[in-house]
Design an enzyme around this catalytic site. Sequence first.
Site, mmCIF file in Angstrom:
data_model
loop_
_atom_site.group_PDB
_atom_site.id
_atom_site.type_symbol
_atom_site.label_atom_id
_atom_site.label_comp_id
_atom_site.label_asym_id
_atom_site.label_seq_id
_atom_site.Cartn_x
_atom_site.Cartn_y
_atom_site.Cartn_z
ATOM 1 N N GLY A 1 -46.180 -65.393 -37.756
ATOM 2 C CA GLY A 1 -44.932 -66.058 -37.401
ATOM 3 C C GLY A 1 -45.212 -67.346 -36.643
ATOM 4 C CB THR B 1 -41.334 -62.936 -37.918
ATOM 5 O OG1 THR B 1 -40.418 -63.486 -36.970
ATOM 6 C CG2 THR B 1 -40.852 -63.244 -39.312
ATOM 7 N N GLY C 1 -45.413 -64.847 -27.972
ATOM 8 C CA GLY C 1 -45.752 -63.451 -27.645
ATOM 9 C C GLY C 1 -47.039 -63.348 -26.842
ATOM 10 C CD GLU D 1 -50.251 -65.299 -32.770
ATOM 11 O OE1 GLU D 1 -49.375 -64.481 -33.032
ATOM 12 O OE2 GLU D 1 -50.037 -66.313 -32.077
ATOM 13 C CE LYS E 1 -49.296 -68.303 -34.639
ATOM 14 N NZ LYS E 1 -48.249 -67.278 -34.513
HETATM 15 C C1 5RP Z 1 -47.089 -64.703 -30.821
HETATM 16 C C2 5RP Z 1 -46.605 -65.717 -31.778
HETATM 17 C C3 5RP Z 1 -45.473 -65.346 -32.653
HETATM 18 O O1 5RP Z 1 -45.844 -65.531 -33.988
HETATM 19 C C4 5RP Z 1 -44.313 -66.229 -32.312
HETATM 20 O O2 5RP Z 1 -44.033 -66.098 -30.930
HETATM 21 C C5 5RP Z 1 -43.071 -65.854 -33.123
HETATM 22 O O3 5RP Z 1 -42.619 -64.596 -32.734
HETATM 23 P P1 5RP Z 1 -41.317 -63.942 -33.329
HETATM 24 O O4 5RP Z 1 -41.604 -63.662 -34.773
HETATM 25 O O5 5RP Z 1 -41.128 -62.682 -32.519
HETATM 26 O O6 5RP Z 1 -40.187 -64.915 -33.151
HETATM 27 O O7 5RP Z 1 -47.084 -66.827 -31.856
HETATM 28 O O8 5RP Z 1 -48.077 -65.224 -29.973
#
Ligand code: 5RP
Length: 240
Positions: free
Chosen positions: A96, A43, A111, A117, A108
Amino acid sequence: MTTKTTTTPPSDTLVEQEKQLAARTAVEQVEQGMCIGLGSGTTAAYAVKALGERVRQGLDVVAVATSRDTLNLAISEGIPMITSSVPLSLDLTIDGADEFDPQLRLIKGGGGDLLHEKIVASATRREIIICDHTKQVEVLGKFKLPIEVIQLAWPLVAAQVRKLGGTPFLRQLKTGTGPFVTDEGNYILDCDFGPIRDPQALACSLEPIPGLVEHGLFIGYASEVILARGNQIEVVRARS
Ligand code: 5RP
């Protein structure tokens, strides 16, 4: 035989469209001269691309990335990047989330970028979280809580997580060639705590564990969530 036709896109496509819509809406909030935090994940990547378009149209901003992937994408989009360190104060971050609840508490780290973050979020005056409709929950915890750990401490941290009632899983690479390693060289434990009814209490229990670098509970960071549902945008602010 009758054939039913539908104009509703398949759900994967719908979710991608929602991510793009939320991202584009958030990027409209970026103003000339701002210092911007760029989140990570699919996102947030749409937001980086939308910001790149605005930069190419003359918007003057600088940005800091929350992951190597985001940094590479932002550079390829022509966004001026700060790479030396995180500035003491950022005007706006767009990121995101894996889940958010009515108090705008987040999970969170899906990823694996939760550490950077959270550092960027902590320096940010306005943290906008962009989400498709699947991320809204009443109670956090369906998504396993990512916890970043020092490699050699992972069995010890995993044991502590079990004592707190969680079930930890050492995140593996999708290629099946070993554990996933974060940008900082750490492992991730994806921890199933079931419904997390008191995220603050869980965060407080996790933080003192030696070898635990950061957890994916983001409490008190999000200023608002820009949630896309179909082609509608909802701005969600915290319910106290
Ligand atoms: C990465 C994060 C992302 O913001 C979270 O996993 C959401 O990812 P996506 O937008 O691909 O669903 O925290 O560490």
